[in-house]
Motif scaffolding. Structure first.
Motif, mmCIF file in Angstrom:
data_model
loop_
_atom_site.group_PDB
_atom_site.id
_atom_site.type_symbol
_atom_site.label_atom_id
_atom_site.label_comp_id
_atom_site.label_asym_id
_atom_site.label_seq_id
_atom_site.Cartn_x
_atom_site.Cartn_y
_atom_site.Cartn_z
ATOM 1 N N ASP A 86 0.306 -0.943 -0.222
ATOM 2 C CA ASP A 86 0.000 -0.017 0.127
ATOM 3 C C ASP A 86 0.743 1.206 0.090
ATOM 4 N N VAL A 87 2.122 1.243 0.532
ATOM 5 C CA VAL A 87 2.228 2.602 0.660
ATOM 6 C C VAL A 87 3.655 2.151 -0.239
ATOM 7 N N VAL A 88 3.664 1.755 -1.105
ATOM 8 C CA VAL A 88 3.944 1.939 -2.486
ATOM 9 C C VAL A 88 3.120 2.160 -3.786
ATOM 10 N N LYS A 89 2.207 2.021 -3.835
ATOM 11 C CA LYS A 89 1.085 2.661 -4.149
ATOM 12 C C LYS A 89 0.876 3.662 -4.119
ATOM 13 N N LEU A 90 0.397 4.426 -2.717
ATOM 14 C CA LEU A 90 0.591 5.610 -1.889
ATOM 15 C C LEU A 90 1.751 6.575 -3.044
ATOM 16 N N LEU A 91 2.503 5.688 -2.966
ATOM 17 C CA LEU A 91 4.363 6.756 -3.121
ATOM 18 C C LEU A 91 3.628 6.843 -4.889
ATOM 19 N N GLY A 92 2.929 5.930 -5.712
ATOM 20 C CA GLY A 92 2.934 6.286 -6.906
ATOM 21 C C GLY A 92 2.151 7.407 -7.297
#
Length: 324
Positions: free
Chosen positions: A180-186
């Motif tokens: 979820d962190v990677v998706k939010l950063l994207g």
């Protein structure tokens, strides 16, 4: 829909059913999703043509910034839907002349709604086209600044989530679900990229306006326009810093995901090594061949003792090497 603003600060919503001509004291003419009849009526009153929707999508600078019949035609990409899960950017054309500012748009950014609210509350409104243009720029830049502050808050939260060390749980950061962190950063990276594109577009538009409207622009507004230009420049530098921070956070998150995967592989590797000696001994004594002392009464207990011992010794060895 056509919305009008007069020199006295009067806001008029112009419906299709109304046929009376535009008032002569207009300083702001706003066309939101205009129909062909509304475009023709506006062009008749303005005495110059307005850009079409196809022309607004052109990417050449000569198609976005030009002068015609004394009016400045400027098209900029502005953010829209910043308070929604899927923010986007849209092309909005500003056609400004000494007597009137005309905007052509097919979306409704927050800055235009705030301007309408101020007019409805009968706040002190500008009385000239360049003053309305300045107010719109200030509202747009303020909205972009608020969005960037929201992105900064998200990055601080991400930083706390992935880098906070819990003394009672050594692997707290590693055990988190970081997808979820990677998706939010994207998503935030895409948002900052759109905002940076908008700032670049606003900077070019404002510079073009200052270079070509100096002969009729109110002198007391020049310093305020330059202040907006400085704000845009500082926000552009801020977006560059945010992009670097998001790149660092993304690389760190991917590194933690790699560590997490290595931990899982390590567990399976150690488990396979721990069970190898007991499995080997059990396999040997499970073969259908004659083995020494297999008919003795103590043979079963002896085999079980050897199996348990062969499991305990590797565990002791891995503990000593701090691999467990």
């Amino acid at each position: 829909m056509v919305r009008l603003l007069t020199q006295q600060g009067q806001l008029i919503d112009w419906n299709d059913e109304k046929t009376q001509p535009f008032p002569d004291n207009l300083v702001f003419l706003d066309l939101l999703n205009p129909g062909r009849a509304e475009e023709l009526e506006a062009e008749k009153w303005l005495e110059y043509q307005l850009p079409t929707r196809e022309e607004m999508q052109e990417i050449e600078e000569s198609s976005r910034l030009y002068m015609e019949k004394g009016a400045l035609y400027m098209t900029a990409w502005l953010p829209v839907g910043l308070d929604t899960p899927d923010p986007d950017s849209t092309a909005i054309s500003f056609v400004i002349a000494p007597d009137c500012l005309t905007t052509v748009r097919y979306a409704d950014p927050m800055a235009f709604r705030v301007l309408v609210d101020q007019a409805k509350r009968q706040c002190s409104m500008p009385l000239s086209s360049d003053a309305v243009f300045l107010l719109l720029l200030e509202l747009i830049v303020a909205r972009i600044a608020d969005a960037l502050q929201g992105v900064e808050g998200d990055m601080k939260k991400i930083c706390r989530d992935i880098f906070t060390v819990d003394p009672h749980k050594a692997h707290a950061a590693v055990e988190k679900d970081l997808s979820d962190v990677v998706k939010l950063l994207g998503r935030r990276s895409a948002l900052v990229a759109n905002l940076r594109e908008s700032l670049l577009s606003l900077s070019r538009m404002l510079q073009y306006f200052l270079n070509n409207a100096a002969t009729w622009m109110r002198g007391d507004l020049a310093s305020q326009f330059r202040s907006v230009m400085r704000d845009i420049k500082s926000l552009d530098e801020y977006t560059g810093q945010q992009m670097q921070e998001m790149t660092f956070l993304l690389e760190s998150t991917l590194g933690l995901i790699n560590i997490q995967q290595n931990q899982i592989i390590k567990i399976f590797t150690v488990a396979s090594v721990l069970f190898m000696p007991p499995t080997l001994i059990a396999s040997i004594y499970g073969m259908n061949v004659g083995l020494p002392s297999q008919n003795q009464g103590w043979a079963f207990l002896f085999v079980m003792f050897v199996i348990v011992l062969s499991a305990i010794v590797p565990i002791w060895f891995f503990k000593r090497k701090r691999l467990l």
